[in-house]
Design a protein around this motif. Structure first.
Motif, mmCIF file in Angstrom:
data_model
loop_
_atom_site.group_PDB
_atom_site.id
_atom_site.type_symbol
_atom_site.label_atom_id
_atom_site.label_comp_id
_atom_site.label_asym_id
_atom_site.label_seq_id
_atom_site.Cartn_x
_atom_site.Cartn_y
_atom_site.Cartn_z
ATOM 1 N N GLY A 153 7.577 -58.268 -8.743
ATOM 2 C CA GLY A 153 8.364 -57.233 -9.399
ATOM 3 C C GLY A 153 9.145 -57.782 -10.578
ATOM 4 N N PHE A 154 9.742 -58.961 -10.397
ATOM 5 C CA PHE A 154 10.493 -59.545 -11.501
ATOM 6 C C PHE A 154 9.561 -59.956 -12.644
ATOM 7 N N THR A 155 8.415 -60.522 -12.308
ATOM 8 C CA THR A 155 7.487 -60.968 -13.347
ATOM 9 C C THR A 155 6.989 -59.785 -14.179
ATOM 10 N N LEU A 156 6.673 -58.676 -13.520
ATOM 11 C CA LEU A 156 6.262 -57.481 -14.248
ATOM 12 C C LEU A 156 7.387 -56.979 -15.138
ATOM 13 N N LEU A 157 8.609 -56.975 -14.609
ATOM 14 C CA LEU A 157 9.759 -56.553 -15.405
ATOM 15 C C LEU A 157 9.923 -57.438 -16.636
ATOM 16 N N LEU A 158 9.799 -58.741 -16.449
ATOM 17 C CA LEU A 158 9.929 -59.688 -17.554
ATOM 18 C C LEU A 158 8.899 -59.406 -18.649
ATOM 19 N N VAL A 159 7.655 -59.195 -18.241
ATOM 20 C CA VAL A 159 6.587 -58.942 -19.211
ATOM 21 C C VAL A 159 6.848 -57.642 -19.965
ATOM 22 N N LEU A 160 7.244 -56.586 -19.240
ATOM 23 C CA LEU A 160 7.473 -55.295 -19.898
ATOM 24 C C LEU A 160 8.687 -55.335 -20.822
ATOM 25 N N VAL A 161 9.718 -56.077 -20.429
ATOM 26 C CA VAL A 161 10.858 -56.261 -21.329
ATOM 27 C C VAL A 161 10.399 -56.995 -22.589
ATOM 28 N N GLY A 162 9.542 -57.990 -22.403
ATOM 29 C CA GLY A 162 9.008 -58.717 -23.555
ATOM 30 C C GLY A 162 8.180 -57.844 -24.470
#
Length: 203
Positions: free
Chosen positions: A49-58
């Motif tokens: 969940g955090f990794t997906l959030l990080l990518v989408l924020v990027g």
């Protein structure tokens, strides 16, 4: 990409992932009440969940909250409600016998949802993207580093809970620890509520 930059990314990811927060509190609780193996669903969900959030924020998701401030406020209130729900689950579990494992361990989706509703995760994502990403390749590298260290860090909290659970055989000890963790989740929810009433959005 230089080894110095990679080390800096890893140090940032470790600090963001290992420090106390709602996700790690729930990992500790899951390990305490269910053991390490049954806690890995929460660990995996939180890490992905955090990794997906990080990518989408990027990729620009963060700008949504600058253009639609209400979205950030609603997200935080959803986080408040979810943390209070998880705290209530902990209090309810604390009434069980120490030898009787509660039926439902935190799920993959609980772990992922806690990240998306956790302001700490949004702040860490925005800070990491601002500091380290300049192109698609660096976003990918940062995502791999964060997933690896997030998984290791949240697993460490679950392992600590499992270690304590194996040694605390008295029901009142488990009840006390569960209530302490529930209180920490409530404190996190109150802090999130104060952020929401402040009217700031996004990070």
């Amino acid at each position: 990409m230089s080894s110095t930059l990679l080390f800096s990314m890893a140090a940032f990811a470790l600090a963001a992932s290992l420090t106390p927060g709602p996700v790690n509190i729930m990992a500790l609780s899951a390990g305490l009440n269910h053991g390490l193996s049954r806690s890995l669903r929460h660990v995996t969900g939180a890490s992905m969940g955090f990794t997906l959030l990080l990518v989408l924020v990027g990729l620009g998701l963060q700008s949504l909250f600058h253009h639609v401030p209400l979205a950030g406020v609603l997200l935080r209130w959803a986080g408040v409600a979810f943390l209070l729900y998880m705290a209530a689950m902990l209090v309810r579990a604390s009434g069980q016998e120490a030898t009787a494992t509660p039926a439902a361990a935190p799920s993959f989706w609980h772990g992922a949802m806690m990240q998306w509703l956790n302001p700490k995760a949004w702040v860490a994502s925005a800070a990491a993207v601002s500091a380290y990403t300049h192109d698609g390749a660096s976003i990918a590298v940062l995502a791999v580093i964060f997933f690896t260290l997030c998984y290791a860090s949240v697993s460490a909290w679950a392992a600590m809970g499992s270690y304590l659970g194996a040694r605390l055989t008295q029901p009142h000890h488990l009840r006390r620890l569960n209530r302490i963790m529930a209180a920490l989740l409530v404190a996190s929810a109150l802090a999130m509520a104060l952020m929401s009433t402040g009217g700031t959005a996004g990070a």
